[in-house]
Design an enzyme around this catalytic site. Structure first.
Site, PDB file in Angstrom:
ATOM      1  N   LYS A  61       3.804  66.001  13.354  1.00 57.86           N
ATOM      2  CA  LYS A  61       3.620  64.483  13.091  1.00 57.86           C
ATOM      3  C   LYS A  61       3.098  64.208  11.310  1.00 57.86           C
ATOM      4  CE  LYS A  61       4.468  62.537  15.963  1.00 57.86           C
ATOM      5  NZ  LYS A  61       5.838  62.464  16.241  1.00 57.86           N
ATOM      6  N   HIS A 122       7.549  74.055  13.603  1.00 51.77           N
ATOM      7  CA  HIS A 122       6.197  73.735  13.283  1.00 51.77           C
ATOM      8  C   HIS A 122       5.328  75.031  13.330  1.00 51.77           C
ATOM      9  CE1 HIS A 122       7.049  69.479  13.790  1.00 51.77           C
ATOM     10  NE2 HIS A 122       7.060  69.399  14.977  1.00 51.77           N
ATOM     11  N   SER A 152      -1.688  60.271  14.364  1.00 55.42           N
ATOM     12  CA  SER A 152       0.051  60.054  14.900  1.00 55.42           C
ATOM     13  C   SER A 152       0.077  61.037  16.150  1.00 55.42           C
ATOM     14  CB  SER A 152       0.696  60.514  13.676  1.00 55.42           C
ATOM     15  OG  SER A 152       2.217  60.418  14.081  1.00 55.42           O
TER      16      SER A 152
HETATM   17  P1  A3P Z   1       3.152  57.624  12.737  1.00 53.09           P
HETATM   18  O1  A3P Z   1       2.699  57.973  14.089  1.00 53.09           O
HETATM   19  O2  A3P Z   1       1.889  57.441  11.908  1.00 53.09           O
HETATM   20  O3  A3P Z   1       3.794  56.253  12.640  1.00 53.09           O
HETATM   21  P2  A3P Z   1       7.256  63.821  12.461  1.00 53.09           P
HETATM   22  O4  A3P Z   1       8.539  63.399  12.251  1.00 53.09           O
HETATM   23  O5  A3P Z   1       6.747  65.094  11.823  1.00 53.09           O
HETATM   24  O6  A3P Z   1       7.094  63.677  13.903  1.00 53.09           O
HETATM   25  O7  A3P Z   1       6.361  62.713  12.037  1.00 53.09           O
HETATM   26  C1  A3P Z   1       6.319  61.456  12.599  1.00 53.09           C
HETATM   27  C2  A3P Z   1       5.428  60.457  11.661  1.00 53.09           C
HETATM   28  O8  A3P Z   1       6.079  60.109  10.604  1.00 53.09           O
HETATM   29  C3  A3P Z   1       5.320  59.129  12.594  1.00 53.09           C
HETATM   30  O9  A3P Z   1       3.894  58.700  11.958  1.00 53.09           O
HETATM   31  C4  A3P Z   1       6.442  58.406  11.908  1.00 53.09           C
HETATM   32  O10 A3P Z   1       6.145  56.995  12.092  1.00 53.09           O
HETATM   33  C5  A3P Z   1       6.306  58.804  10.529  1.00 53.09           C
HETATM   34  N1  A3P Z   1       7.852  58.515   9.882  1.00 53.09           N
HETATM   35  C6  A3P Z   1       8.921  58.977  10.606  1.00 53.09           C
HETATM   36  N2  A3P Z   1       9.891  58.479   9.421  1.00 53.09           N
HETATM   37  C7  A3P Z   1       9.339  57.783   8.505  1.00 53.09           C
HETATM   38  C8  A3P Z   1       9.660  57.090   7.415  1.00 53.09           C
HETATM   39  N3  A3P Z   1      10.934  56.861   7.246  1.00 53.09           N
HETATM   40  N4  A3P Z   1       8.714  56.821   6.422  1.00 53.09           N
HETATM   41  C9  A3P Z   1       7.318  56.706   6.852  1.00 53.09           C
HETATM   42  N5  A3P Z   1       6.723  57.546   7.909  1.00 53.09           N
HETATM   43  C10 A3P Z   1       7.868  58.097   8.741  1.00 53.09           C
END
Ligand code: A3P
Length: 309
Positions: A61, A122, A152
């Site tokens: 996340k 991860h 998140s």
């Molecule tokens: P939130 O839950 O705070 O919205 P991962 O890809 O490591 O699983 O991380 C997911 C997190 O990154 C989520 O955060 C998601 O919304 C955010 N995320 C994904 N794409 C994004 C983007 N283009 N810009 C900003 N945040 C992004």
């Protein structure tokens, strides 16, 4: 990757739906991992990348998907259509993921691809297969401030029906502080890569910097990959990887993972994408307790995290 193969990835998950459950965690060298990953860890450890492969490493996340999409676009000169050739999980396989068959494991997907591959992990630094370091692979690490990362992860654990139930918020905060979540301690994870970044030539990025100035960070990744793209292409990549665009992109927003696995009616994968959302969840008392504990855990390594912009 053809549309058929893309469908088959979703179909494989659908077929496995009846064996999907919240998998228990089993420690591997002290790191709690979901049981399928733990049982398969010898094969994961033996994975030998090509020197042209790129690893994107994160604590869950922290902005993994965002970075995977940026890298795929950079490697394809900003070609949006080409970067919709398959779901992000197929274009950029998740090294250690193992699920019930017929869902392909990360290793199975990787073995069907030719290098250079964009590989997601991860795993904490000490569990990354040694071949990545022996072969001097490029490695991008993305870190996100602890409180937003926790918020998140809390929402993700509610909607990802393969991970342990996060339970109520209050208890989850303590589980996170103790590292009793899949992939273990956030604190050890971010420190593990931080202290190795120079020796291993790791590009260490921050989610908050990407939010603050996405173009600057896209250019930083581009230089690290030894690429030189035109200003127009860079602008297009910044636009295509905005939160709003990625939220609408079916090849990036995880809508290709069916509801019995990712129930996005509980919480969207592309949830908020903000810095400072933790203020909407931590009470002042929880925040003070978290900060006190944070100081102790992070005192030997000063990493310039920002919990607000
Ligand atoms: P939130 O839950 O705070 O919205 P991962 O890809 O490591 O699983 O991380 C997911 C997190 O990154 C989520 O955060 C998601 O919304 C955010 N995320 C994904 N794409 C994004 C983007 N283009 N810009 C900003 N945040 C992004």
């Amino acid at each position: 990757m053809s549309e058929d193969q893309e469908l088959s990835y979703s179909d494989a998950i659908k077929k496995a739906s009846s064996s999907i459950t919240r998998f228990p965690l089993i420690p591997v060298k002290g790191i709690p991992l979901m049981n399928h990953i733990a049982y398969n860890f010898d094969a994961i450890w033996d994975f030998c990348p090509d020197s042209s492969d790129l690893l994107i490493a994160t604590y869950p996340k922290a902005g993994t998907t965002w970075t995977q999409e940026i890298v795929d676009l950079l490697l394809h000169n900003g070609d949006a259509e080409l970067c919709k050739r398959a779901p992000i999980a197929v274009r950029s396989p998740f090294l250690e993921i193992c699920s019930p068959p017929p869902i392909p494991s990360g290793l199975e997907l990787l073995n069907k691809m030719d290098p250079p591959r964009i590989i997601k992990t991860h795993l904490p630094f000490q569990l990354v297969p040694i071949g990545f370091w022996d072969n001097k692979c490029k490695v991008i690490y993305v870190a996100r401030n602890a409180k937003d990362n926790l918020v998140s992860y809390f929402h993700f654990d509610q909607m990802n029906l393969t991970q342990p139930d996060p339970g109520p918020w209050e208890g989850y905060v303590h589980k996170f502080m103790r590292g009793e979540v899949p992939w273990g301690s956030w604190y050890d994870h971010v420190k593990g890569y931080w202290v190795e970044q120079e020796q291993r030539n790791i590009l260490y990025l921050f989610y908050e910097d990407m939010k603050e100035n996405p173009r600057r960070e896209v250019e930083r990744i581009m230089r690290y990959l030894d690429l030189s793209l035109s200003d127009d292409v860079i602008s297009r990549i910044v636009e295509l990887t905005s939160f709003e665009k990625m939220k609408e992109n079916p090849m990036a927003n995880y809508s290709f993972v069916p509801k019995p696995v990712f129930d996005q009616s509980i919480s969207a994968f592309m949830r908020k994408g903000e810095v400072g959302d933790w203020k909407n969840f931590f009470t002042p008392q929880q925040s003070a307790e978290f900060d006190e504990d944070y100081k102790k855990k992070m005192k030997h390594v000063r990493i310039p995290f920002r919990a607000q912009l």
